[in-house]
Design a protein around this motif. Structure first.
Motif, PDB file in Angstrom:
ATOM      1  N   LEU A   1      -3.329   1.893   0.406  1.00  0.00           N
ATOM      2  CA  LEU A   1      -2.677   2.057   1.707  1.00  0.00           C
ATOM      3  C   LEU A   1      -3.724   2.202   2.805  1.00  0.00           C
ATOM      4  O   LEU A   1      -3.608   1.590   3.865  1.00  0.00           O
ATOM      5  N   ARG A   2      -4.755   3.001   2.547  1.00  0.00           N
ATOM      6  CA  ARG A   2      -5.801   3.208   3.551  1.00  0.00           C
ATOM      7  C   ARG A   2      -6.432   1.891   3.964  1.00  0.00           C
ATOM      8  O   ARG A   2      -6.544   1.586   5.158  1.00  0.00           O
ATOM      9  N   LEU A   3      -6.828   1.067   2.992  1.00  0.00           N
ATOM     10  CA  LEU A   3      -7.467  -0.218   3.303  1.00  0.00           C
ATOM     11  C   LEU A   3      -6.515  -1.157   4.042  1.00  0.00           C
ATOM     12  O   LEU A   3      -6.920  -1.840   4.983  1.00  0.00           O
ATOM     13  N   ALA A   4      -5.253  -1.175   3.636  1.00  0.00           N
ATOM     14  CA  ALA A   4      -4.273  -2.038   4.307  1.00  0.00           C
ATOM     15  C   ALA A   4      -4.086  -1.603   5.758  1.00  0.00           C
ATOM     16  O   ALA A   4      -4.000  -2.441   6.659  1.00  0.00           O
ATOM     17  N   LEU A   5      -4.049  -0.299   5.990  1.00  0.00           N
ATOM     18  CA  LEU A   5      -3.876   0.210   7.356  1.00  0.00           C
ATOM     19  C   LEU A   5      -5.098  -0.080   8.222  1.00  0.00           C
ATOM     20  O   LEU A   5      -4.962  -0.458   9.388  1.00  0.00           O
ATOM     21  N   LEU A   6      -6.284   0.112   7.661  1.00  0.00           N
ATOM     22  CA  LEU A   6      -7.502  -0.161   8.425  1.00  0.00           C
ATOM     23  C   LEU A   6      -7.581  -1.631   8.817  1.00  0.00           C
ATOM     24  O   LEU A   6      -7.912  -1.972   9.952  1.00  0.00           O
ATOM     25  N   ASP A   7      -7.257  -2.502   7.870  1.00  0.00           N
ATOM     26  CA  ASP A   7      -7.275  -3.941   8.141  1.00  0.00           C
ATOM     27  C   ASP A   7      -6.212  -4.312   9.165  1.00  0.00           C
ATOM     28  O   ASP A   7      -6.478  -5.027  10.138  1.00  0.00           O
ATOM     29  N   ALA A   8      -5.005  -3.807   8.972  1.00  0.00           N
ATOM     30  CA  ALA A   8      -3.899  -4.142   9.868  1.00  0.00           C
ATOM     31  C   ALA A   8      -4.148  -3.604  11.275  1.00  0.00           C
ATOM     32  O   ALA A   8      -3.883  -4.300  12.259  1.00  0.00           O
ATOM     33  N   LYS A   9      -4.670  -2.396  11.378  1.00  0.00           N
ATOM     34  CA  LYS A   9      -4.872  -1.796  12.698  1.00  0.00           C
ATOM     35  C   LYS A   9      -5.846  -2.629  13.524  1.00  0.00           C
ATOM     36  O   LYS A   9      -5.582  -2.925  14.691  1.00  0.00           O
TER      37      LYS A   9
ATOM     38  N   GLY B   1       0.821  -1.207   0.000  1.00  0.00           N
ATOM     39  CA  GLY B   1       0.000   0.000   0.000  1.00  0.00           C
ATOM     40  C   GLY B   1       0.853   1.254   0.000  1.00  0.00           C
ATOM     41  O   GLY B   1       0.549   2.231  -0.690  1.00  0.00           O
ATOM     42  N   LEU B   2       1.936   1.237   0.782  1.00  0.00           N
ATOM     43  CA  LEU B   2       2.852   2.373   0.803  1.00  0.00           C
ATOM     44  C   LEU B   2       3.477   2.569  -0.572  1.00  0.00           C
ATOM     45  O   LEU B   2       3.590   3.692  -1.059  1.00  0.00           O
ATOM     46  N   ALA B   3       3.840   1.469  -1.215  1.00  0.00           N
ATOM     47  CA  ALA B   3       4.442   1.549  -2.551  1.00  0.00           C
ATOM     48  C   ALA B   3       3.472   2.145  -3.569  1.00  0.00           C
ATOM     49  O   ALA B   3       3.878   2.865  -4.477  1.00  0.00           O
ATOM     50  N   LYS B   4       2.191   1.862  -3.403  1.00  0.00           N
ATOM     51  CA  LYS B   4       1.179   2.342  -4.350  1.00  0.00           C
ATOM     52  C   LYS B   4       0.561   3.676  -3.942  1.00  0.00           C
ATOM     53  O   LYS B   4      -0.234   4.242  -4.683  1.00  0.00           O
ATOM     54  N   ALA B   5       0.915   4.185  -2.769  1.00  0.00           N
ATOM     55  CA  ALA B   5       0.277   5.392  -2.234  1.00  0.00           C
ATOM     56  C   ALA B   5       0.313   6.597  -3.174  1.00  0.00           C
ATOM     57  O   ALA B   5      -0.688   7.311  -3.274  1.00  0.00           O
ATOM     58  N   PRO B   6       1.414   6.846  -3.879  1.00  0.00           N
ATOM     59  CA  PRO B   6       1.405   8.026  -4.751  1.00  0.00           C
ATOM     60  C   PRO B   6       0.333   7.971  -5.848  1.00  0.00           C
ATOM     61  O   PRO B   6      -0.240   8.993  -6.194  1.00  0.00           O
ATOM     62  N   GLU B   7       0.038   6.781  -6.364  1.00  0.00           N
ATOM     63  CA  GLU B   7      -0.946   6.658  -7.433  1.00  0.00           C
ATOM     64  C   GLU B   7      -2.316   6.216  -6.926  1.00  0.00           C
ATOM     65  O   GLU B   7      -3.330   6.544  -7.525  1.00  0.00           O
ATOM     66  N   SER B   8      -2.325   5.423  -5.860  1.00  0.00           N
ATOM     67  CA  SER B   8      -3.570   4.818  -5.375  1.00  0.00           C
ATOM     68  C   SER B   8      -3.576   4.801  -3.845  1.00  0.00           C
ATOM     69  O   SER B   8      -3.382   3.755  -3.234  1.00  0.00           O
ATOM     70  N   PRO B   9      -3.801   5.952  -3.228  1.00  0.00           N
ATOM     71  CA  PRO B   9      -3.732   6.014  -1.775  1.00  0.00           C
ATOM     72  C   PRO B   9      -4.758   5.131  -1.063  1.00  0.00           C
ATOM     73  O   PRO B   9      -4.550   4.722   0.070  1.00  0.00           O
ATOM     74  N   GLY B  10      -5.827   4.800  -1.741  1.00  0.00           N
ATOM     75  CA  GLY B  10      -6.849   3.935  -1.142  1.00  0.00           C
ATOM     76  C   GLY B  10      -6.308   2.564  -0.786  1.00  0.00           C
ATOM     77  O   GLY B  10      -6.772   1.949   0.186  1.00  0.00           O
TER      78      GLY B  10
END
Length: 143
Positions: free
Chosen positions: A91-99, A80-89
């Protein structure tokens, strides 16, 4: 019967004819490794994520399934971090799931992922995210 050796059980990779100048990656975790390596500070981030994945793999307090899930969720955040510049969503979904998962299981992994996200190397990418919902997920994760 063929005289060709039988492949060993497990993963098997075969590479075809690749043109001159092409970059080829083969193996596991290529998606997040290649993506993270291309970010500003990518070498540092790759080392940090790899070190964390190794710690997870060696943690005897986690059962096999929990280790696998912890690694998958950590890799999802890295991707998600790698894709954040083009597709921040992503990263958002990965963080929500991980948290939510790390909050109840293997909290030390969640803390370690948070530390990676707070690092100067990660902040170079995170600072470019303008989407409000993703920024909020990042802030919530690293608290």
């Amino acid at each position: 019967m063929s005289d060709e050796p039988k492949p060993a059980a497990g993963r098997s990779y075969q590479m075809g004819n690749v043109g001159a100048g092409a970059r080829v990656a083969q193996g596991q975790n290529i998606s997040w490794i290649e993506g993270v390596a291309g970010l500003p500070g990518g070498d540092s981030l790759t080392q940090q994520f790899n070190a964390l994945l190794e710690r997870i793999a060696k943690d005897a307090s986690l059962d096999e399934d929990t280790r696998a899930l912890a690694q998958d969720k950590t890799k999802a955040v890295a991707e998600g971090l790698a894709k954040a510049p083009e597709s921040p969503g992503t990263l958002r979904l990965a963080l929500l799931d991980a948290k939510s998962w790390f909050g109840s299981t293997a909290s030390w992994v969640g803390n370690a992922v948070g530390d990676i996200l707070k690092s100067e190397a990660a902040q170079k990418t995170i600072g470019t995210v303008t989407e409000a919902a993703t920024k909020a997920a990042i802030v919530s994760f690293v608290k």
